[in-house]
Scaffold this motif. Structure first.
Motif, PDB file in Angstrom:
ATOM      1  N   GLU A  63     106.319  69.408   3.137  1.00 27.70           N
ATOM      2  CA  GLU A  63     105.538  69.845   4.147  1.00 27.70           C
ATOM      3  C   GLU A  63     104.079  70.062   3.869  1.00 27.70           C
ATOM      4  OE1 GLU A  63     105.058  74.083   6.754  1.00 27.70           O
ATOM      5  OE2 GLU A  63     106.972  73.293   5.864  1.00 27.70           O
ATOM      6  N   LYS A  64     103.772  70.787   2.598  1.00 31.40           N
ATOM      7  CA  LYS A  64     102.389  70.894   2.293  1.00 31.40           C
ATOM      8  C   LYS A  64     101.672  69.587   2.072  1.00 31.40           C
ATOM      9  CE  LYS A  64     102.106  75.315   2.480  1.00 31.40           C
ATOM     10  NZ  LYS A  64     101.154  76.095   3.359  1.00 31.40           N
ATOM     11  N   ALA A  65     102.468  68.496   1.518  1.00 31.91           N
ATOM     12  CA  ALA A  65     101.865  67.243   1.103  1.00 31.91           C
ATOM     13  C   ALA A  65     101.733  66.331   2.237  1.00 31.91           C
ATOM     14  CB  ALA A  65     102.794  66.539   0.087  1.00 31.91           C
ATOM     15  N   ASN A  66     102.144  66.684   3.482  1.00 33.52           N
ATOM     16  CA  ASN A  66     102.290  66.162   4.642  1.00 33.52           C
ATOM     17  C   ASN A  66     102.999  64.711   4.349  1.00 33.52           C
ATOM     18  OD1 ASN A  66     101.689  65.705   7.476  1.00 33.52           O
ATOM     19  ND2 ASN A  66      99.685  64.704   7.072  1.00 33.52           N
ATOM     20  N   LEU A  67     103.913  64.694   3.995  1.00 36.86           N
ATOM     21  CA  LEU A  67     104.990  63.397   3.539  1.00 36.86           C
ATOM     22  C   LEU A  67     106.464  63.526   4.099  1.00 36.86           C
ATOM     23  CD1 LEU A  67     103.710  62.951   0.040  1.00 36.86           C
ATOM     24  CD2 LEU A  67     102.918  61.432   1.899  1.00 36.86           C
TER      25      LEU A  67
END
Length: 408
Positions: A63-67
């Motif tokens: 989620e934090k990596a937007n992946l």
């Protein structure tokens, strides 16, 4: 930009190298608050998760990596070496052990690899991971990846090698083990060494190897450290003895086999005791937690400055830290030389992603000319004369006082 997930990121040693090779760090995970603060200070664009890998779910990392799962191009990280004594936490063939709340950092890396399914991965660790006859940690990793392949249908194929960093242009004699794998089963070929040790005037003109980069190549252009930098003055019992030791030597200079006074027995101390850099050689390994008399020290008889430590670790220039000397030394001593990461990242680009980079390495120190001559040593202060004598040599491996005591 190729997308990176970074675990056990520290101050960013691996990430700086991958950054230089055109990778984008989407997210980092690090437990140490000082290292997290350093990454936020120096790379505001990196998403930093401050926490224990065993309490951070893989879903949050994605989620934090937007992946999404499978979208990361590479997972990188260097789990601390302590977990290898805990390999029994994950029974072979039991993938559920990867989710055991008692799981260690190594299991955490494997869990994130399983859950995020990156196109490739790189795992770095101390070279002791692959000691012959003591390679439980290495076998643990390889067995774990085999289990991941069976559970997920991936085809990670692992190549590993102990790399001597000086052989790739790092001005430091540090050794690390690297494991690299591709989800598609591609076999990674480690690059051949580019640098070697040559005596003065003896380089083979037909050799493609360059001479090792030296401490002078790394820090020779730096002036005296700023007066406000604290912790560079050497203290303790042996501080006044260091100026009597030549560049590139250690306490062995003051033994019966050295050129100084017989103050110690041969090999009765740690190698890094009163160890001083030579301008003409790579630095010895930077220590994370040195004592007051543990080097390597600067040839000007002081501790190395923050900027000098960064250069010897081949970090990019311009970094800043907001912490004390102890934390600076610990973070930099635990880091991976970024140049090695850049070299491997370029090979990964070329071999796995068919996207080779042209041009010189960004983090390779320049080869400097006009190396100054070594400074003359000072005489041994009189307060050390009571150590003069006929000291016995160390009796040999496994025969020292500590080894005998432990075996009793």
């Amino acid at each position: 930009m190729l997308k990176t997930i970074s675990l056990f990121s520290g101050i960013g040693g691996l990430d700086f190298g991958f950054e230089a090779a055109g990778f984008e760090t989407r997210v980092t995970l690090e437990l140490d608050k000082h290292a997290c603060r350093a990454m936020r200070l120096n790379r505001p664009s990196w998403e930093v998760i401050e926490g224990d890998i065993n309490t951070v779910p893989s879903t949050l990392i994605l989620e934090k990596a937007n992946l999404e799962r499978g979208e990361a191009d590479i997972l990188i990280g260097g789990p601390p070496c302590q977990p290898f004594s805990k390999a029994g936490y994950w029974a072979k063939g039991d993938s559920l052990r990867l989710d055991d709340p008692r799981a260690d950092t190594l299991t955490g890396y494997l869990r994130v690899l399983r859950d995020t399914q990156p196109r490739a991965f790189l795992l770095e660790n101390v070279h002791g991971l692959a000691y012959q006859g003591k390679d439980e940690g290495l076998r643990y990793i390889l067995d774990g990846i085999d289990q991941i392949n069976r559970d997920t249908g991936s085809n990670y194929r692992v190549s590993w090698r102990v790399i001597k960093c000086a052989e790739y242009g790092v001005p430091q004699t540090r050794e690390r083990v690297f494991l690299v794998g591709s989800r598609d089963g591609l076999q990674f070929q480690f690059p051949a060494p580019t640098h070697g040790k040559f005596m003065a005037g003896q380089q083979d003109l037909l050799s493609e190897l360059e001479p090792f980069r030296t401490a002078w190549d790394a820090i020779g252009d730096l002036g005296d450290p700023p007066c406000e930098e604290q912790g560079l003055t050497i203290g303790g019992k042996w501080a006044d003895l260091l100026p009597s030791i030549p560049e590139g030597e250690n306490y062995l200079w003051h033994t019966s086999r050295g050129g100084g006074l017989p103050l110690f027995g041969w090999r009765t101390r740690y190698w890094s005791f009163l160890l001083k850099l030579s301008k003409n050689l790579p630095s010895w390994t930077i220590q994370a937690q040195p004592g007051s008399s543990i080097g390597p020290f600067h040839w000007d008889n002081r501790r190395l400055s923050f900027k000098e430590l960064c250069r010897l670790q081949t970090f990019p220039d311009g970094l800043a830290l907001e912490c004390g000397r102890t934390e600076v030394q610990r973070m930099l001593g635990n880091a991976v030389p970024s140049l090695v990461a850049e070299v491997l990242a370029r090979e990964i680009r070329s071999q796995f992603f068919r996207a080779p980079l042209q041009g010189p390495l960004k983090l390779l120190p320049p080869k400097r000319k006009a190396v100054p001559s070594t400074a003359e040593c000072q005489t041994v202060p009189a307060k050390y004369f009571d150590l003069l004598g006929d000291h016995a040599d160390h009796p040999g491996t496994g025969k020292g006082r500590l080894a005998v005591k432990m075996g009793a």
